[in-house]
Design a protein around this motif. Structure first.
Motif, PDB file in Angstrom:
ATOM      1  N   LEU A 289     -22.386 -31.418 -15.897  1.00 39.66           N
ATOM      2  CA  LEU A 289     -23.261 -31.490 -17.072  1.00 39.66           C
ATOM      3  C   LEU A 289     -24.042 -32.797 -17.082  1.00 39.66           C
ATOM      4  N   TYR A 290     -23.430 -33.864 -16.608  1.00 37.85           N
ATOM      5  CA  TYR A 290     -24.123 -35.155 -16.550  1.00 37.85           C
ATOM      6  C   TYR A 290     -25.255 -35.139 -15.526  1.00 37.85           C
ATOM      7  N   ASN A 291     -25.021 -34.460 -14.395  1.00 34.31           N
ATOM      8  CA  ASN A 291     -26.025 -34.439 -13.328  1.00 34.31           C
ATOM      9  C   ASN A 291     -27.062 -33.333 -13.507  1.00 34.31           C
ATOM     10  N   SER A 292     -26.855 -32.429 -14.458  1.00 37.24           N
ATOM     11  CA  SER A 292     -27.795 -31.333 -14.651  1.00 37.24           C
ATOM     12  C   SER A 292     -29.070 -31.851 -15.313  1.00 37.24           C
TER      13      SER A 292
ATOM     14  N   ILE B 125     -12.080 -29.718 -15.740  1.00 36.87           N
ATOM     15  CA  ILE B 125     -12.897 -30.128 -16.887  1.00 36.87           C
ATOM     16  C   ILE B 125     -13.701 -31.377 -16.545  1.00 36.87           C
ATOM     17  N   ARG B 126     -13.115 -32.271 -15.765  1.00 37.82           N
ATOM     18  CA  ARG B 126     -13.863 -33.474 -15.358  1.00 37.82           C
ATOM     19  C   ARG B 126     -15.035 -33.100 -14.459  1.00 37.82           C
ATOM     20  N   LEU B 127     -14.828 -32.123 -13.567  1.00 37.04           N
ATOM     21  CA  LEU B 127     -15.948 -31.664 -12.726  1.00 37.04           C
ATOM     22  C   LEU B 127     -17.038 -31.027 -13.579  1.00 37.04           C
TER      23      LEU B 127
ATOM     24  N   LEU C 220     -19.006 -24.902 -18.342  1.00 32.17           N
ATOM     25  CA  LEU C 220     -17.560 -25.016 -18.500  1.00 32.17           C
ATOM     26  C   LEU C 220     -16.847 -23.807 -17.929  1.00 32.17           C
ATOM     27  N   VAL C 221     -17.328 -22.608 -18.217  1.00 34.57           N
ATOM     28  CA  VAL C 221     -16.674 -21.387 -17.743  1.00 34.57           C
ATOM     29  C   VAL C 221     -16.737 -21.280 -16.223  1.00 34.57           C
ATOM     30  N   ASP C 222     -17.821 -21.742 -15.622  1.00 40.88           N
ATOM     31  CA  ASP C 222     -17.930 -21.692 -14.166  1.00 40.88           C
ATOM     32  C   ASP C 222     -16.902 -22.588 -13.488  1.00 40.88           C
ATOM     33  N   ASN C 223     -16.537 -23.683 -14.122  1.00 43.31           N
ATOM     34  CA  ASN C 223     -15.570 -24.615 -13.531  1.00 43.31           C
ATOM     35  C   ASN C 223     -14.142 -24.383 -14.018  1.00 43.31           C
ATOM     36  N   VAL C 224     -13.997 -23.837 -15.219  1.00 46.07           N
ATOM     37  CA  VAL C 224     -12.662 -23.609 -15.801  1.00 46.07           C
ATOM     38  C   VAL C 224     -12.532 -22.116 -16.087  1.00 46.07           C
ATOM     39  N   PRO C 225     -12.017 -21.327 -15.151  1.00 43.33           N
ATOM     40  CA  PRO C 225     -12.002 -19.872 -15.336  1.00 43.33           C
ATOM     41  C   PRO C 225     -10.903 -19.344 -16.244  1.00 43.33           C
ATOM     42  N   SER C 226      -9.815 -20.083 -16.428  1.00 46.42           N
ATOM     43  CA  SER C 226      -8.670 -19.522 -17.156  1.00 46.42           C
ATOM     44  C   SER C 226      -8.635 -19.960 -18.618  1.00 46.42           C
ATOM     45  N   LEU C 227      -8.143 -21.170 -18.909  1.00 43.42           N
ATOM     46  CA  LEU C 227      -8.000 -21.644 -20.280  1.00 43.42           C
ATOM     47  C   LEU C 227      -9.259 -22.392 -20.700  1.00 43.42           C
TER      48      LEU C 227
END
Length: 398
Positions: free
Chosen positions: A87-90, A80-82, A46-53
């Motif tokens: 997470l689904y493909n991991s 967040i969708r990415l 999540l943090v890698d894709n959403v850096p701010s909030l």
């Protein structure tokens, strides 16, 4: 009298529990947080894709604080969708990998729904407006007049939002959907037809008006939320309006000076009638009217609150009935936010690591935290020196 902040909180609760789709919306918001907060590896994605909030959990008591949970998704839906798709493909070593993939896919599909995006925009606008008013009502110097003005302003806002809000929210949701490569289109439900009887005409089935998916969402979602908000605000602040009719003319200097003789005498009579029991009254209506007439002339032209007027009256020491009236007014708090902050501070002070703290020390630390503004104006060096001089051991050598 109910707390104004709690009344706003219950208004939001009424709106969120009004129908199934609203409950489902906040359920999806909470599921997104729960999924990523379950493990550090998921949170890293999540943090890698959403850096701010970052996403936040929903609060079960302070509904206006849910603006923080909705805001993170409102302005970062593509990211967040990415993160959900990643997470689904991991292929991690999670013991519940099947459950994780299923939950991530379900939430990614929910974010790809145009209905969810439009509902998210609507809820963000509603929560943002109520959160601003709720923060303002938590002030220590809040009065009845200010609360009533804020409530009337919220009712006016929702009445205007009911007319113009859907189109603006729809346009915003369409822009957001195009950014996420989602078709801004409502799902079309299959029309249910019934067999026509032999004695029915061909045009009988056309009498029923067929709503478009967009109009159906506006009627069954948007209007339901806004109408419940307006009805709940009027119902929950009805008692406050009764208090405003009794104490409203004393709320501030501007309102007091704007009254003519007839309105002022009517307000004084109503005040005396309210506080009369067995032919005994706290104030005399004629004396209160006379004192207020003089006070209208002597008060400064500055904007003064009820507390400041009481200080002015006490300094003058010649308005006994006015002093009683303002003391009665100021004993009725509009909110209990200040008192609740004291309990919040106690939770921060007495933790598991400080469980053996004495009551005297706890009271002292709580007073320092609660009266922080007063503490900033105290000279700490003087207090330390005074304490050291009293506690210092003095050995007298002969």
């Amino acid at each position: 009298m109910p707390c104004a902040c709690h009344s706003f909180n219950l208004t939001l609760s009424d709106m969120a529990h009004s129908f199934v789709k609203a409950i489902s919306f906040f359920g999806i918001v909470q599921r997104i947080y729960t999924l990523f907060a379950h493990s550090t590896k998921r949170w890293k994605i999540l943090v890698d894709n959403v850096p701010s909030l970052t996403v936040k959990s929903l609060c079960n008591t302070r509904w206006e604080s849910r603006i923080k949970s909705v805001k993170a998704i409102r302005f970062q839906s593509p990211q967040i969708r990415l993160a959900l798709l990643e997470l689904y493909n991991s292929s991690g070593d999670d013991a519940n990998i099947a459950k994780t993939k299923s939950e991530a896919e379900s939430l990614a599909n929910s974010l790809a729904s145009f209905e969810f995006l439009l509902g998210m925009v609507i809820w963000y606008d509603i929560l943002f407006s109520i959160n601003i008013v709720s923060k303002k009502l938590q002030s220590k110097s809040m009065s009845i007049g200010v609360v009533m003005n804020e409530v009337q302003g919220m009712i006016t806002y929702f009445e205007k939002y009911r007319i113009e809000g859907f189109e603006s929210s729809l346009n915003t949701a369409k822009i957001l959907a195009l950014d996420m490569d989602i078709e801004p289109k409502f799902p079309i439900k299959r029309r249910i037809t019934r067999k026509r009887q032999f004695d029915e005409n061909e045009n009988d089935n056309n009498d029923e008006e067929i709503q478009s998916p967009e109009e159906s969402f506006r009627v069954n979602y948007f209007l339901v939320v806004v109408d419940i908000a307006i009805a709940s605000l009027k119902d929950r602040f009805e008692q406050l309006e009764v208090f405003d009719n009794v104490f409203g003319f004393l709320c501030d200097a501007k309102r007091l000076k704007s009254l003519d003789n007839d309105d002022l005498r009517k307000s004084c009579t109503s005040f005396m009638t309210t506080f009369t029991h067995n032919n005994f009254s706290d104030v005399d209506a004629d004396d209160l009217f006379s004192e207020l007439k003089v006070l209208q002339m002597t008060l400064p032209n500055d904007l003064m609150s009820a507390f400041e007027i009481l200080e002015f009256v006490k300094a003058a020491d010649c308005y006994p009935n006015v002093s009683i009236a303002y003391r009665i007014l100021l004993t009725m708090p509009m909110t209990v936010a200040s008192a609740e902050r004291s309990f919040s501070k106690l939770k921060l002070l007495k933790t598991y690591l400080r469980s053996s703290m004495s009551q005297e020390r706890l009271n002292g630390l709580a007073t320092l935290c609660i009266e922080k503004i007063m503490l900033e104006h105290i000279n700490v060096e003087t207090i330390i020196s005074d304490f050291a001089s009293r506690k210092a051991r003095r050995n007298i050598f002969i």
